[in-house]
Motif scaffolding. Structure first.
Motif, PDB file in Angstrom:
ATOM      1  N   ILE A 185       0.805  -1.221   0.000  1.00 21.22           N
ATOM      2  CA  ILE A 185       0.000   0.000   0.000  1.00 21.22           C
ATOM      3  C   ILE A 185       0.841   1.276   0.000  1.00 21.22           C
ATOM      4  O   ILE A 185       0.332   2.355   0.277  1.00 21.22           O
ATOM      5  N   VAL A 186       2.114   1.178  -0.335  1.00 19.32           N
ATOM      6  CA  VAL A 186       2.991   2.353  -0.299  1.00 19.32           C
ATOM      7  C   VAL A 186       2.475   3.459  -1.207  1.00 19.32           C
ATOM      8  O   VAL A 186       2.326   4.606  -0.782  1.00 19.32           O
ATOM      9  N   GLU A 187       2.209   3.161  -2.440  1.00 18.97           N
ATOM     10  CA  GLU A 187       1.801   4.210  -3.380  1.00 18.97           C
ATOM     11  C   GLU A 187       0.467   4.855  -2.999  1.00 18.97           C
ATOM     12  O   GLU A 187       0.363   6.085  -2.989  1.00 18.97           O
ATOM     13  N   PRO A 188      -0.593   4.080  -2.672  1.00 19.07           N
ATOM     14  CA  PRO A 188      -1.834   4.733  -2.236  1.00 19.07           C
ATOM     15  C   PRO A 188      -1.638   5.566  -0.966  1.00 19.07           C
ATOM     16  O   PRO A 188      -2.207   6.654  -0.838  1.00 19.07           O
ATOM     17  N   PHE A 189      -0.815   5.070  -0.055  1.00 18.46           N
ATOM     18  CA  PHE A 189      -0.548   5.813   1.176  1.00 18.46           C
ATOM     19  C   PHE A 189       0.137   7.140   0.868  1.00 18.46           C
ATOM     20  O   PHE A 189      -0.241   8.189   1.387  1.00 18.46           O
ATOM     21  N   LEU A 190       1.175   7.102   0.015  1.00 24.69           N
ATOM     22  CA  LEU A 190       1.886   8.327  -0.329  1.00 24.69           C
ATOM     23  C   LEU A 190       0.985   9.321  -1.055  1.00 24.69           C
ATOM     24  O   LEU A 190       1.072  10.530  -0.829  1.00 24.69           O
ATOM     25  N   LYS A 191       0.088   8.826  -1.911  1.00 22.58           N
ATOM     26  CA  LYS A 191      -0.854   9.716  -2.587  1.00 22.58           C
ATOM     27  C   LYS A 191      -1.771  10.390  -1.570  1.00 22.58           C
ATOM     28  O   LYS A 191      -1.982  11.606  -1.613  1.00 22.58           O
ATOM     29  N   ASP A 192      -2.315   9.601  -0.649  1.00 23.87           N
ATOM     30  CA  ASP A 192      -3.171  10.170   0.398  1.00 23.87           C
ATOM     31  C   ASP A 192      -2.408  11.188   1.236  1.00 23.87           C
ATOM     32  O   ASP A 192      -2.936  12.240   1.588  1.00 23.87           O
ATOM     33  N   ASP A 234      -2.001  14.385  -0.807  1.00 24.45           N
ATOM     34  CA  ASP A 234      -3.288  15.086  -0.900  1.00 24.45           C
ATOM     35  C   ASP A 234      -3.629  15.788   0.414  1.00 24.45           C
ATOM     36  O   ASP A 234      -4.052  16.945   0.426  1.00 24.45           O
ATOM     37  N   THR A 235      -3.428  15.096   1.511  1.00 22.10           N
ATOM     38  CA  THR A 235      -3.730  15.668   2.822  1.00 22.10           C
ATOM     39  C   THR A 235      -2.806  16.835   3.132  1.00 22.10           C
ATOM     40  O   THR A 235      -3.254  17.873   3.639  1.00 22.10           O
ATOM     41  N   ALA A 236      -1.520  16.691   2.824  1.00 18.79           N
ATOM     42  CA  ALA A 236      -0.572  17.781   3.066  1.00 18.79           C
ATOM     43  C   ALA A 236      -0.959  19.009   2.252  1.00 18.79           C
ATOM     44  O   ALA A 236      -0.891  20.136   2.754  1.00 18.79           O
ATOM     45  N   SER A 237      -1.396  18.815   1.023  1.00 24.96           N
ATOM     46  CA  SER A 237      -1.828  19.938   0.191  1.00 24.96           C
ATOM     47  C   SER A 237      -3.056  20.620   0.780  1.00 24.96           C
ATOM     48  O   SER A 237      -3.143  21.853   0.815  1.00 24.96           O
ATOM     49  N   GLU A 238      -4.013  19.825   1.241  1.00 25.68           N
ATOM     50  CA  GLU A 238      -5.219  20.391   1.857  1.00 25.68           C
ATOM     51  C   GLU A 238      -4.877  21.189   3.109  1.00 25.68           C
ATOM     52  O   GLU A 238      -5.409  22.287   3.319  1.00 25.68           O
ATOM     53  N   LEU A 239      -3.995  20.655   3.931  1.00 31.55           N
ATOM     54  CA  LEU A 239      -3.611  21.347   5.155  1.00 31.55           C
ATOM     55  C   LEU A 239      -2.852  22.633   4.857  1.00 31.55           C
ATOM     56  O   LEU A 239      -3.058  23.652   5.524  1.00 31.55           O
ATOM     57  N   ALA A 240      -1.983  22.600   3.860  1.00 35.67           N
ATOM     58  CA  ALA A 240      -1.235  23.800   3.490  1.00 35.67           C
ATOM     59  C   ALA A 240      -2.178  24.886   2.994  1.00 35.67           C
ATOM     60  O   ALA A 240      -2.013  26.062   3.313  1.00 35.67           O
ATOM     61  N   ALA A 241      -3.198  24.486   2.235  1.00 38.55           N
ATOM     62  CA  ALA A 241      -4.169  25.454   1.715  1.00 38.55           C
ATOM     63  C   ALA A 241      -5.044  26.030   2.823  1.00 38.55           C
ATOM     64  O   ALA A 241      -5.473  27.180   2.761  1.00 38.55           O
ATOM     65  N   ALA A 242      -5.303  25.244   3.864  1.00 39.98           N
ATOM     66  CA  ALA A 242      -6.170  25.690   4.957  1.00 39.98           C
ATOM     67  C   ALA A 242      -5.478  26.693   5.874  1.00 39.98           C
ATOM     68  O   ALA A 242      -6.134  27.466   6.550  1.00 39.98           O
ATOM     69  N   GLY A 243      -4.152  26.685   5.909  1.00 40.61           N
ATOM     70  CA  GLY A 243      -3.425  27.613   6.765  1.00 40.61           C
ATOM     71  C   GLY A 243      -3.273  27.093   8.175  1.00 40.61           C
ATOM     72  O   GLY A 243      -3.753  26.014   8.512  1.00 40.61           O
ATOM     73  N   PRO A 244      -2.616  27.878   9.026  1.00 38.16           N
ATOM     74  CA  PRO A 244      -2.343  27.430  10.391  1.00 38.16           C
ATOM     75  C   PRO A 244      -3.614  27.302  11.230  1.00 38.16           C
ATOM     76  O   PRO A 244      -4.585  28.019  11.024  1.00 38.16           O
ATOM     77  N   ALA A 245      -3.570  26.382  12.169  1.00 35.03           N
ATOM     78  CA  ALA A 245      -4.691  26.175  13.090  1.00 35.03           C
ATOM     79  C   ALA A 245      -4.143  26.114  14.505  1.00 35.03           C
ATOM     80  O   ALA A 245      -2.974  25.787  14.716  1.00 35.03           O
TER      81      ALA A 245
END
Length: 68
Positions: free
Chosen positions: A10-17, A20-31
């Motif tokens: 599951i390395v590739e699906p995990f890395l994709k997730d 994707d999550t890192a991009s979403e968090l970066a776009a959301a800004g600090p919390a």
């Protein structure tokens, strides 16, 4: 985090997730820190390391306690 040979499948699906999550968090800004993140931050400020260890062990014991 524990990784075993089984995870090779599951390395590739995990890395994709992860990307994707890192991009979403970066776009959301600090919390602000809440929940478990706040707990870990607070533990790092404890002057008595024995208290931090006891708190961590109690947390893990509660996390893995069998429900009756």
């Amino acid at each position: 985090m524990t990784i075993s040979p089984y995870h090779e499948k599951i390395v590739e699906p995990f890395l994709k997730d992860l990307r994707d999550t890192a991009s979403e968090l970066a776009a959301a800004g600090p919390a602000g820190s809440t929940g478990e993140a706040a707990l870990y931050g607070m533990m790092g400020t404890l002057p008595d390391r024995k208290a931090a260890k006891a708190l961590a062990l109690q947390y893990l014991n509660n996390l893995y306690r069998l429900k009756e």
